[in-house]
Scaffold this motif. Structure first.
Motif, PDB file in Angstrom:
ATOM      1  N   PHE A 208      59.613 -16.742 -31.788  1.00 42.06           N
ATOM      2  CA  PHE A 208      59.746 -15.419 -32.392  1.00 42.06           C
ATOM      3  C   PHE A 208      58.454 -14.667 -32.132  1.00 42.06           C
ATOM      4  O   PHE A 208      57.451 -14.885 -32.812  1.00 42.06           O
ATOM      5  CB  PHE A 208      60.033 -15.521 -33.888  1.00 42.06           C
ATOM      6  N   PHE A 209      58.481 -13.828 -31.102  1.00 46.85           N
ATOM      7  CA  PHE A 209      57.347 -12.946 -30.825  1.00 46.85           C
ATOM      8  C   PHE A 209      57.746 -11.544 -31.260  1.00 46.85           C
ATOM      9  O   PHE A 209      58.739 -10.993 -30.775  1.00 46.85           O
ATOM     10  CB  PHE A 209      56.988 -12.945 -29.336  1.00 46.85           C
ATOM     11  N   TRP A 210      56.945 -10.965 -32.135  1.00 47.23           N
ATOM     12  CA  TRP A 210      57.339  -9.719 -32.790  1.00 47.23           C
ATOM     13  C   TRP A 210      56.113  -8.863 -33.097  1.00 47.23           C
ATOM     14  O   TRP A 210      55.134  -9.358 -33.660  1.00 47.23           O
ATOM     15  CB  TRP A 210      58.074 -10.064 -34.078  1.00 47.23           C
ATOM     16  N   ILE A 211      56.169  -7.611 -32.699  1.00 42.90           N
ATOM     17  CA  ILE A 211      55.186  -6.610 -33.113  1.00 42.90           C
ATOM     18  C   ILE A 211      55.954  -5.426 -33.680  1.00 42.90           C
ATOM     19  O   ILE A 211      56.874  -4.902 -33.033  1.00 42.90           O
ATOM     20  CB  ILE A 211      54.302  -6.144 -31.940  1.00 42.90           C
ATOM     21  N   TYR A 212      55.577  -5.038 -34.902  1.00 36.63           N
ATOM     22  CA  TYR A 212      56.210  -3.889 -35.556  1.00 36.63           C
ATOM     23  C   TYR A 212      55.077  -3.067 -36.156  1.00 36.63           C
ATOM     24  O   TYR A 212      54.479  -3.456 -37.167  1.00 36.63           O
ATOM     25  CB  TYR A 212      57.180  -4.383 -36.631  1.00 36.63           C
ATOM     26  N   ALA A 213      54.755  -1.963 -35.501  1.00 33.99           N
ATOM     27  CA  ALA A 213      53.623  -1.133 -35.903  1.00 33.99           C
ATOM     28  C   ALA A 213      54.133   0.227 -36.365  1.00 33.99           C
ATOM     29  O   ALA A 213      54.825   0.920 -35.609  1.00 33.99           O
ATOM     30  CB  ALA A 213      52.643  -0.968 -34.749  1.00 33.99           C
ATOM     31  N   ILE A 214      53.794   0.578 -37.607  1.00 30.87           N
ATOM     32  CA  ILE A 214      54.136   1.884 -38.157  1.00 30.87           C
ATOM     33  C   ILE A 214      52.815   2.594 -38.424  1.00 30.87           C
ATOM     34  O   ILE A 214      52.115   2.302 -39.392  1.00 30.87           O
ATOM     35  CB  ILE A 214      54.967   1.767 -39.442  1.00 30.87           C
ATOM     36  N   MET A 215      52.439   3.517 -37.551  1.00 32.66           N
ATOM     37  CA  MET A 215      51.121   4.147 -37.549  1.00 32.66           C
ATOM     38  C   MET A 215      51.222   5.549 -38.136  1.00 32.66           C
ATOM     39  O   MET A 215      51.953   6.393 -37.617  1.00 32.66           O
ATOM     40  CB  MET A 215      50.579   4.222 -36.123  1.00 32.66           C
ATOM     41  N   GLN A 216      50.464   5.786 -39.172  1.00 35.50           N
ATOM     42  CA  GLN A 216      50.546   7.045 -39.910  1.00 35.50           C
ATOM     43  C   GLN A 216      49.285   7.868 -39.651  1.00 35.50           C
ATOM     44  O   GLN A 216      48.185   7.501 -40.066  1.00 35.50           O
ATOM     45  CB  GLN A 216      50.699   6.735 -41.407  1.00 35.50           C
ATOM     46  N   PHE A 217      49.468   8.991 -38.942  1.00 30.05           N
ATOM     47  CA  PHE A 217      48.392   9.938 -38.689  1.00 30.05           C
ATOM     48  C   PHE A 217      48.688  11.223 -39.465  1.00 30.05           C
ATOM     49  O   PHE A 217      49.739  11.351 -40.090  1.00 30.05           O
ATOM     50  CB  PHE A 217      48.272  10.219 -37.193  1.00 30.05           C
ATOM     51  N   VAL A 360      42.363   9.040 -35.774  1.00 30.04           N
ATOM     52  CA  VAL A 360      42.398   7.768 -36.491  1.00 30.04           C
ATOM     53  C   VAL A 360      43.461   7.841 -37.576  1.00 30.04           C
ATOM     54  O   VAL A 360      43.570   8.842 -38.300  1.00 30.04           O
ATOM     55  CB  VAL A 360      41.027   7.448 -37.109  1.00 30.04           C
ATOM     56  N   GLY A 361      44.249   6.784 -37.666  1.00 32.73           N
ATOM     57  CA  GLY A 361      45.264   6.671 -38.700  1.00 32.73           C
ATOM     58  C   GLY A 361      45.263   5.275 -39.284  1.00 32.73           C
ATOM     59  O   GLY A 361      44.368   4.457 -39.011  1.00 32.73           O
ATOM     60  N   GLU A 362      46.262   4.972 -40.095  1.00 31.04           N
ATOM     61  CA  GLU A 362      46.353   3.669 -40.732  1.00 31.04           C
ATOM     62  C   GLU A 362      47.816   3.332 -40.973  1.00 31.04           C
ATOM     63  O   GLU A 362      48.689   4.193 -40.820  1.00 31.04           O
ATOM     64  CB  GLU A 362      45.575   3.658 -42.042  1.00 31.04           C
ATOM     65  N   GLY A 363      48.073   2.093 -41.355  1.00 33.73           N
ATOM     66  CA  GLY A 363      49.452   1.721 -41.619  1.00 33.73           C
ATOM     67  C   GLY A 363      49.706   0.252 -41.385  1.00 33.73           C
ATOM     68  O   GLY A 363      48.810  -0.595 -41.494  1.00 33.73           O
ATOM     69  N   LEU A 364      50.950  -0.057 -41.039  1.00 36.47           N
ATOM     70  CA  LEU A 364      51.433  -1.424 -40.906  1.00 36.47           C
ATOM     71  C   LEU A 364      51.320  -1.915 -39.465  1.00 36.47           C
ATOM     72  O   LEU A 364      51.786  -1.254 -38.539  1.00 36.47           O
ATOM     73  CB  LEU A 364      52.899  -1.482 -41.354  1.00 36.47           C
TER      74      LEU A 364
END
Length: 386
Positions: A208-217, A360-364
């Protein structure tokens, strides 16, 4: 059997709403939320995650809230019989209220004797439209193991979060996060006999290779998804920019690529780079959008919440008419195998470079590298980074 939802014109198949369109035991319908005070928070870092799911063909609904605060991993979880009313999105002390569809939701965890360390009353308000992700479909040995749909959106939070008796004000000027809704077929409930999947020739390839990025700018959010088999072949991918200006159409960012660095002796990600190769990007370097991903606070999502690590509590597993429990562990005391075998929901800083400009932002930044992965030199489930 009818339910109140049958009075609404929302039927999709020739059945009452209570009956979903497949008899697959693994059908589910779930909410996910995360909430954090921003990376400039003047206090002990914290990251809250909440989930609630219904499993119609198992007759179960359950939910959890899990907080990472400093070295503490605090879980409140509950499970009950689903009942006949799918509009009832409560499980014991945990409830979700849809205040305005696709925009505002209230999430409440009442204090209880079983889980006294954590409670909250929070309202999520979106800052972008809900974004429908690519459909997730995977088949193994002729059986469909994943057939799911999900939408996601970022937003801001308000309300009160109470931890160990301390009431923490949650204000929308700094508190951010994302939420999603997913439904369909994925492995849930009591573990099934593996059958032929236990054959070493097959089991050795499972990963299980998984990347889930939710980037909030400030002006937009970016949704990036990558799932691959051990050889790097894509099972699922998505890369979409969604603007806070709701008059603008979402932007497809092209093919996403990843480059991850791991902590020695494990598989925890210490840094990452995501690149988005927009149309023409392989020929024109200036068409490549690059994001540096810096994990700040790892949250071990699978510990105590039902994602499959503990065999006595799994999403959709029958626990009884109503069961409420609380768990608490030190992150520093978690067994290494747990950290390796569950997705890690990193609260992360994202630095995006585009057309010579940086924001620059932040998130999951959710990452799982479980089992063999040729790209990073892992040949089996027990391999770790040098």
């Amino acid at each position: 059997m009818l339910s109140p939802m049958d009075d609404y014109p929302i039927h999709q198949v020739a059945e009452p709403i209570r009956y979903v369109g497949t008899s697959d035991r693994n059908f589910y319908d779930r909410y996910y939320f995360n909430c954090h005070p921003g990376l400039d928070y003047d206090g002990e870092p914290l990251f809250l995650i909440v989930g609630l799911g219904q499993y119609p063909n198992l007759g179960v609904t359950d939910g959890f809230a899990v907080l990472r605060r400093g070295d503490d991993h605090i879980v409140a979880r509950a499970s009950k019989a689903l009942g006949s009313d799918r509009l009832d999105i409560t499980v014991g002390p945990l409830r979700i209220e849809v205040l305005e569809g696709l925009h505002r939701l209230r999430v409440v965890l009442e204090p209880t004797a079983e889980a006294p360390d954590l409670s909250f009353d929070l309202v999520f308000e979106s800052d972008i439209p809900a974004s429908l992700e690519a459909r997730h479909f995977h088949r193994q040995l002729e059986r469909v193991t994943f057939d799911t749909q999900r939408f996601v959106q970022t937003g801001r939070w308000s309300g009160i979060l109470t931890v160990d008796g301390e009431a923490i004000p949650v204000t929308p000027d700094t508190w951010r996060g994302n939420r999603d809704r997913s439904w369909g077929v994925r492995p849930v409930g009591e573990a099934e006999p593996p059958g032929r999947r236990a054959d070493p020739a097959i089991a050795g390839e499972q990963n299980f290779f998984w990347i889930y990025a939710i980037m909030q700018f400030e002006a937009f959010s970016i949704v990036a998804i990558m799932q691959e088999d051990r050889h790097g072949r894509r099972i699922l991918e998505d890369a979409t920019r969604v603007w806070t200006d709701r008059t603008r159409e979402p932007e497809w960012l092209g093919r996403p690529e990843h480059d991850l660095a791991f902590a020695a002796g494990g598989r925890e990600v210490t840094a990452g780079t995501l690149e988005f190769h927009r149309p023409g990007g392989y020929r024109k370097p200036d068409e490549i959008l690059s994001v540096a991903c810096d994990p700040v606070l790892p949250h071990y999502l699978g510990v105590g919440t039902g994602y499959g690590l503990e065999q006595d509590w799994r999403h959709g597993m029958w626990q009884g008419d109503l069961v409420v429990q609380g768990l608490r562990e030190k992150v520093s005391d978690l067994e290494p195998w747990k950290k390796m075998l569950c997705p890690v929901d990193n609260l992360a800083r994202f630095t995006l470079t585009e057309d010579g400009e940086t924001v620059v932002g932040e998130g999951l930044f959710e990452v799982a590298v479980i089992g063999p992965c040729d790209r990073y030199g892992f040949t089996g489930a027990g391999d770790v980074a040098p």
